[in-house]
Design an enzyme around this catalytic site. Structure first.
Site, PDB file in Angstrom:
ATOM      1  N   LYS A 112      60.120  51.129  68.123  1.00 52.49           N
ATOM      2  CA  LYS A 112      61.414  50.286  67.589  1.00 52.49           C
ATOM      3  C   LYS A 112      62.636  49.422  68.101  1.00 52.49           C
ATOM      4  O   LYS A 112      63.006  48.707  67.717  1.00 52.49           O
ATOM      5  CB  LYS A 112      61.639  50.513  65.742  1.00 52.49           C
ATOM      6  CG  LYS A 112      60.350  51.431  65.060  1.00 52.49           C
ATOM      7  CD  LYS A 112      61.358  51.668  63.624  1.00 52.49           C
ATOM      8  CE  LYS A 112      60.819  51.865  62.585  1.00 52.49           C
ATOM      9  NZ  LYS A 112      61.561  52.187  61.555  1.00 52.49           N
ATOM     10  N   LYS A 195      47.852  49.182  64.318  1.00 56.48           N
ATOM     11  CA  LYS A 195      47.975  49.631  62.412  1.00 56.48           C
ATOM     12  C   LYS A 195      48.812  48.524  62.410  1.00 56.48           C
ATOM     13  O   LYS A 195      49.237  47.847  62.374  1.00 56.48           O
ATOM     14  CB  LYS A 195      48.709  51.294  61.657  1.00 56.48           C
ATOM     15  CG  LYS A 195      49.848  51.044  62.778  1.00 56.48           C
ATOM     16  CD  LYS A 195      51.578  51.731  61.625  1.00 56.48           C
ATOM     17  CE  LYS A 195      52.871  51.818  62.614  1.00 56.48           C
ATOM     18  NZ  LYS A 195      53.779  52.588  61.265  1.00 56.48           N
ATOM     19  N   LYS A 198      54.485  46.165  58.790  1.00 51.65           N
ATOM     20  CA  LYS A 198      55.001  45.277  57.979  1.00 51.65           C
ATOM     21  C   LYS A 198      56.364  44.562  59.136  1.00 51.65           C
ATOM     22  O   LYS A 198      56.930  43.086  58.863  1.00 51.65           O
ATOM     23  CB  LYS A 198      56.290  45.856  56.437  1.00 51.65           C
ATOM     24  CG  LYS A 198      57.086  46.645  57.003  1.00 51.65           C
ATOM     25  CD  LYS A 198      57.354  46.916  55.625  1.00 51.65           C
ATOM     26  CE  LYS A 198      57.582  48.891  55.727  1.00 51.65           C
ATOM     27  NZ  LYS A 198      58.196  49.743  54.003  1.00 51.65           N
TER      28      LYS A 198
HETATM   29  P1  TYM Z   1      56.879  53.322  55.140  1.00 55.38           P
HETATM   30  O1  TYM Z   1      57.975  52.396  53.944  1.00 55.38           O
HETATM   31  O2  TYM Z   1      57.023  52.626  56.264  1.00 55.38           O
HETATM   32  O3  TYM Z   1      55.372  53.652  54.945  1.00 55.38           O
HETATM   33  C1  TYM Z   1      55.237  53.625  53.408  1.00 55.38           C
HETATM   34  C2  TYM Z   1      53.886  54.465  53.613  1.00 55.38           C
HETATM   35  O4  TYM Z   1      53.010  53.833  53.596  1.00 55.38           O
HETATM   36  C3  TYM Z   1      52.383  54.889  55.090  1.00 55.38           C
HETATM   37  N1  TYM Z   1      52.188  53.590  56.105  1.00 55.38           N
HETATM   38  C4  TYM Z   1      50.674  53.539  56.237  1.00 55.38           C
HETATM   39  N2  TYM Z   1      49.438  54.505  55.857  1.00 55.38           N
HETATM   40  C5  TYM Z   1      48.115  53.889  56.743  1.00 55.38           C
HETATM   41  N3  TYM Z   1      47.807  53.394  57.865  1.00 55.38           N
HETATM   42  C6  TYM Z   1      48.958  52.330  57.417  1.00 55.38           C
HETATM   43  N4  TYM Z   1      48.934  50.764  58.120  1.00 55.38           N
HETATM   44  C7  TYM Z   1      50.518  52.241  56.759  1.00 55.38           C
HETATM   45  N5  TYM Z   1      51.537  51.569  56.791  1.00 55.38           N
HETATM   46  C8  TYM Z   1      52.247  52.694  56.771  1.00 55.38           C
HETATM   47  C9  TYM Z   1      53.122  55.503  55.854  1.00 55.38           C
HETATM   48  O5  TYM Z   1      52.711  56.633  56.454  1.00 55.38           O
HETATM   49  C10 TYM Z   1      54.248  55.895  54.545  1.00 55.38           C
HETATM   50  O6  TYM Z   1      53.624  57.092  53.632  1.00 55.38           O
HETATM   51  N6  TYM Z   1      60.278  57.448  57.401  1.00 55.38           N
HETATM   52  C11 TYM Z   1      58.613  57.135  56.174  1.00 55.38           C
HETATM   53  C12 TYM Z   1      59.487  56.362  54.472  1.00 55.38           C
HETATM   54  C13 TYM Z   1      60.567  58.026  54.736  1.00 55.38           C
HETATM   55  C14 TYM Z   1      59.489  59.397  53.893  1.00 55.38           C
HETATM   56  C15 TYM Z   1      60.591  60.125  53.696  1.00 55.38           C
HETATM   57  C16 TYM Z   1      58.689  59.884  53.564  1.00 55.38           C
HETATM   58  C17 TYM Z   1      61.644  58.590  54.139  1.00 55.38           C
HETATM   59  N7  TYM Z   1      62.310  59.397  53.643  1.00 55.38           N
HETATM   60  C18 TYM Z   1      60.485  61.629  53.527  1.00 55.38           C
HETATM   61  C19 TYM Z   1      58.117  61.193  53.200  1.00 55.38           C
HETATM   62  C20 TYM Z   1      58.813  62.075  53.292  1.00 55.38           C
HETATM   63  C21 TYM Z   1      58.774  55.239  56.137  1.00 55.38           C
HETATM   64  O7  TYM Z   1      59.337  54.745  56.727  1.00 55.38           O
HETATM   65  O8  TYM Z   1      57.594  54.845  55.230  1.00 55.38           O
END
Ligand code: TYM
Length: 332
Positions: A112, A195, A198
């Site tokens: 990032k 992957k 967004k």
């Molecule tokens: P975030 O908001 O980027 O994404 C949310 C969830 O979607 C999954 N994901 C994917 N899975 C498969 N293929 C893809 N292309 C793909 N893109 C996104 C992510 O793995 C995620 O599960 N850091 C986390 C948010 C967070 C969190 C937490 C998660 C903050 N605190 C505590 C679990 C526990 C994040 O940025 O997810």
């Protein structure tokens, strides 16, 4: 019932298929047998610049989408991270247990911050995974349902939990990542080596759950496929078709082999046309339901208020244990 916890960032107007298939679908399924806590990670969102008005709007849109996809607010606490102060409070304590080099090894920070250079990235972006560890450990969950890209953060979470338990007293449960292999990494439709994301995908590469279904159908039909014409699952040779097969199988519950047989000798065009229809049938009712929920702000507020109350009750108790063990004064 064992606890489950997960979060999602409110950084777009809509969740996408990677979020849904990689994680959110498992949130819905795990509700049945567990005690779930699901939250919208607005503290994490501001590690990069956000427009305040948009951020507020997107938090509500996220909540509406969670309800529309079947998260049941009776079973699951649905809340907004900033409404549970213990996340930031435990985050600080854990930052003080994290090595600088340990934080530096987190690949998401490297990715990032790559664009603007490390100097331009916020310190919050750097410590982001430590806050995530706090999010998780407060609830002492057994499972954390996420996509593959979160695995490293879960490992750090387990390391920090073990370190705290060892240095002070057993306080945290070591959580297990719950990552479904088949959908752990949904790929960009235009660049099926990366992957679906967004922040990084081009508009054509990403299916947004709230997009006009006609637009999503078109994106499926124009997804990059591989040379050859055989509909066969082979991630090395045919990443594009394999990704579409994964999506098809996940949305219909049909086995990949079964789909391969059905499209044997029929070529990519037919296959993509049918998948486009499957996608339209799936997103249309989801979108209608989300828009309906967004019209009822009072109901959304009620769900989020109740969720925050339930989350605060659990999180405050864990934080009190932590403060005690670290040696903070408790005034009686
Ligand atoms: P975030 O908001 O980027 O994404 C949310 C969830 O979607 C999954 N994901 C994917 N899975 C498969 N293929 C893809 N292309 C793909 N893109 C996104 C992510 O793995 C995620 O599960 N850091 C986390 C948010 C967070 C969190 C937490 C998660 C903050 N605190 C505590 C679990 C526990 C994040 O940025 O997810």
């Amino acid at each position: 019932r064992p606890r489950v916890l997960s979060g999602i960032q409110p950084t777009a107007d809509s969740f996408h298929f990677g979020n849904y298939l990689g994680a959110l679908r498992q949130w819905v399924a795990l509700q049945e047998e567990h005690e779930p806590f699901f939250f919208i990670a607005d503290l994490h969102a501001i590690t990069v610049e956000q427009d305040p008005k948009l951020l507020r709007e997107r938090c509500l849109r996220a909540a509406a989408q969670l309800l529309a996809m079947g998260i049941d607010p009776e079973r699951s606490a649905i809340f907004i991270q900033s409404q549970v102060p213990a996340h930031a409070q435990l985050g600080w304590v854990l930052q003080c247990l994290t090595g600088f080099g340990e934080a530096r090894r987190m690949t998401q920070f490297k990715d990032k911050s790559a664009k603007g250079g490390e100097g331009a990235a916020s310190v919050g972006l750097f410590t982001y995974p430590v806050l995530q560890a706090a999010d998780i450990l407060l609830y002492r969950p057994q499972y954390v349902p996420v996509g593959e890209d979160q695995r490293q953060h879960l490992e750090l979470t387990r390391d920090l939990a073990a370190r705290f338990n060892h240095r002070f007293k057993k306080t945290f449960r070591l959580p297990e990542p719950y990552i479904l292999k088949s959908t752990a990494k949904i790929l960009d439709l235009q660049l099926p080596t990366a992957k679906m994301s967004k922040s990084a995908s081009s508009p054509g590469g990403i299916i947004e759950m709230l997009d006009d279904p006609k637009v999503s159908a078109k994106k499926i039909r124009s997804a990059v496929t591989d040379s050859g014409s055989e509909v066969r699952f082979d991630e090395g040779e045919k990443p594009g078709i394999s990704n579409l097969l994964t999506i098809y199988s996940a949305l219909t519950g049909r086995e990949i082999e079964d789909l391969e047989k059905e499209y044997d000798g029929r070529g990519y065009g037919d296959f993509k046309k049918d998948l486009a229809e499957v996608v339209v049938e799936f997103v249309t009712p989801f979108r209608d339901r989300t828009l309906e929920l967004l019209d009822d702000k009072a109901q959304l507020d009620a769900v989020l208020r109740d969720g925050a109350a339930r989350a605060n009750a659990v999180a405050e108790r864990t934080l009190a244990d932590v403060y005690d063990r670290v040696g903070f004064v408790r005034i009686g």
